[in-house]
Design a protein around this motif. Structure first.
Motif, short mmCIF file in Angstrom:
data_model
loop_
_atom_site.label_atom_id
_atom_site.label_comp_id
_atom_site.label_asym_id
_atom_site.label_seq_id
_atom_site.Cartn_x
_atom_site.Cartn_y
_atom_site.Cartn_z
N SER A 76 0.38 -1.14 0.15
CA SER A 76 0.08 0.07 -0.26
C SER A 76 0.65 1.35 -0.09
O SER A 76 0.27 1.94 -0.48
CB SER A 76 -0.90 0.08 1.66
OG SER A 76 -0.11 0.23 2.72
N TYR A 136 1.36 3.68 -2.85
CA TYR A 136 0.69 6.00 -2.11
C TYR A 136 2.03 6.31 -3.00
O TYR A 136 1.45 7.19 -3.80
CB TYR A 136 0.39 5.48 -0.93
CG TYR A 136 0.40 7.11 -0.54
CD1 TYR A 136 -0.84 7.74 -0.02
CD2 TYR A 136 1.05 7.67 0.35
CE1 TYR A 136 -1.25 8.70 0.15
CE2 TYR A 136 0.91 8.60 0.31
CZ TYR A 136 -0.51 9.48 0.68
OH TYR A 136 -1.04 10.16 1.11
N ASN A 163 -7.61 5.49 -8.81
CA ASN A 163 -6.13 5.37 -8.82
C ASN A 163 -6.04 5.68 -7.13
O ASN A 163 -5.70 5.73 -6.46
CB ASN A 163 -5.31 4.85 -9.59
CG ASN A 163 -5.29 3.60 -10.14
OD1 ASN A 163 -4.70 2.68 -9.83
ND2 ASN A 163 -5.44 3.66 -11.54
N THR A 164 -6.45 7.10 -7.60
CA THR A 164 -6.26 7.81 -5.87
C THR A 164 -7.07 7.47 -4.90
O THR A 164 -6.59 7.54 -4.06
CB THR A 164 -5.94 9.55 -6.99
OG1 THR A 164 -5.48 9.56 -7.45
CG2 THR A 164 -6.20 10.25 -5.37
N PHE A 165 -8.28 7.35 -5.35
CA PHE A 165 -9.16 7.13 -4.36
C PHE A 165 -8.92 5.43 -3.45
O PHE A 165 -8.74 5.42 -2.14
CB PHE A 165 -10.66 6.31 -4.88
CG PHE A 165 -10.98 6.51 -4.07
CD1 PHE A 165 -12.04 7.59 -3.05
CD2 PHE A 165 -11.91 5.33 -2.95
CE1 PHE A 165 -13.13 7.56 -2.07
CE2 PHE A 165 -13.09 4.59 -1.77
CZ PHE A 165 -13.68 5.92 -2.16
N THR A 200 -5.61 3.84 -3.37
CA THR A 200 -4.89 3.91 -2.65
C THR A 200 -4.57 4.82 -1.71
O THR A 200 -3.75 3.99 -0.46
CB THR A 200 -3.36 4.91 -3.24
OG1 THR A 200 -3.69 6.13 -3.41
CG2 THR A 200 -3.02 3.71 -4.63
N LYS A 201 -5.97 5.31 -1.10
CA LYS A 201 -5.97 5.71 0.18
C LYS A 201 -6.77 5.59 0.79
O LYS A 201 -6.10 4.76 1.89
CB LYS A 201 -6.52 7.09 0.20
CG LYS A 201 -6.05 8.44 -0.62
CD LYS A 201 -7.00 9.82 -0.74
CE LYS A 201 -6.32 11.02 -1.39
NZ LYS A 201 -6.38 11.86 -1.63
N GLN A 202 -7.16 4.46 1.09
CA GLN A 202 -8.11 3.10 1.03
C GLN A 202 -7.56 2.34 1.22
O GLN A 202 -7.69 1.46 2.17
CB GLN A 202 -9.71 2.67 0.73
CG GLN A 202 -10.45 3.95 -0.26
CD GLN A 202 -11.62 4.08 1.21
OE1 GLN A 202 -11.71 3.83 1.70
NE2 GLN A 202 -11.19 5.52 0.97
N LEU A 221 -4.30 2.04 1.53
CA LEU A 221 -3.44 2.58 3.08
C LEU A 221 -3.51 2.42 3.98
O LEU A 221 -3.23 2.03 5.33
CB LEU A 221 -2.80 3.48 2.55
CG LEU A 221 -1.11 4.33 3.47
CD1 LEU A 221 -0.59 3.59 3.54
CD2 LEU A 221 -1.64 5.83 3.22
N ILE A 222 -4.81 3.27 4.00
CA ILE A 222 -5.35 3.14 5.25
C ILE A 222 -6.86 1.85 5.88
O ILE A 222 -6.40 1.22 7.07
CB ILE A 222 -7.40 3.96 5.61
CG1 ILE A 222 -7.11 4.75 5.47
CG2 ILE A 222 -8.38 3.25 6.50
CD1 ILE A 222 -7.97 6.35 4.50
N ALA A 277 -11.43 -1.95 0.76
CA ALA A 277 -11.19 -1.04 -0.10
C ALA A 277 -11.83 -1.02 -1.32
O ALA A 277 -11.81 -0.05 -2.37
CB ALA A 277 -9.61 -1.43 -0.25
N THR A 306 -14.11 1.80 -3.01
CA THR A 306 -13.64 2.76 -4.69
C THR A 306 -14.54 2.06 -5.63
O THR A 306 -15.15 3.13 -6.46
CB THR A 306 -12.14 2.20 -4.74
OG1 THR A 306 -10.96 1.56 -4.28
CG2 THR A 306 -11.87 2.59 -6.62
#
Length: 114
Positions: free
Chosen positions: A18, A22, A51-53, A55-57, A59-60, A94, A98
């Protein structure tokens, strides 16, 4: 096997992936790297958004997965399948979040909703 080694090799590796996603997101639509679903690959706008959304999910939820598995290993050192189940659940959440976000933001042709 030491439960902490198991957790770090399963959930820790997910967290490392992740972080890679990121800090090194995919630039262009490709079939090797990034969040690849048929809808996310329709056009570049959806690709960048997804991909932006994701990667944040990712990572969390991978961080939550790692912490939850470490806590579980400290409570019960004889863990077997639980860290893997937590890992699969975190990836699933995730991906679902997404896809829901893509469906709320874009129509079926790939145009942004107003």
């Amino acid at each position: 096997m030491n439960p902490y080694y198991y957790v770090l090799s399963v959930n820790g590796l997910l967290f490392v992936f992740s972080l890679i996603f990121y800090f090194f997101p995919p630039k262009k639509i490709n079939h090797l790297y990034g969040y690849r679903t048929p809808k996310s690959m329709k056009n570049d706008d959806i690709w960048q958004y997804a991909n932006t959304f994701f990667t944040k999910q990712f990572l969390i939820y991978s961080a939550i997965s790692l912490v939850a598995s470490l806590v579980l290993a400290s409570i019960n050192p004889s863990i077997t399948w639980q860290p893997m189940a937590i890992l699969l659940l975190s990836i699933g959440v995730a991906v679902l979040k997404t896809e829901q976000s893509i469906n709320k933001t874009f129509d079926d042709e790939g145009n942004r909703l107003k």
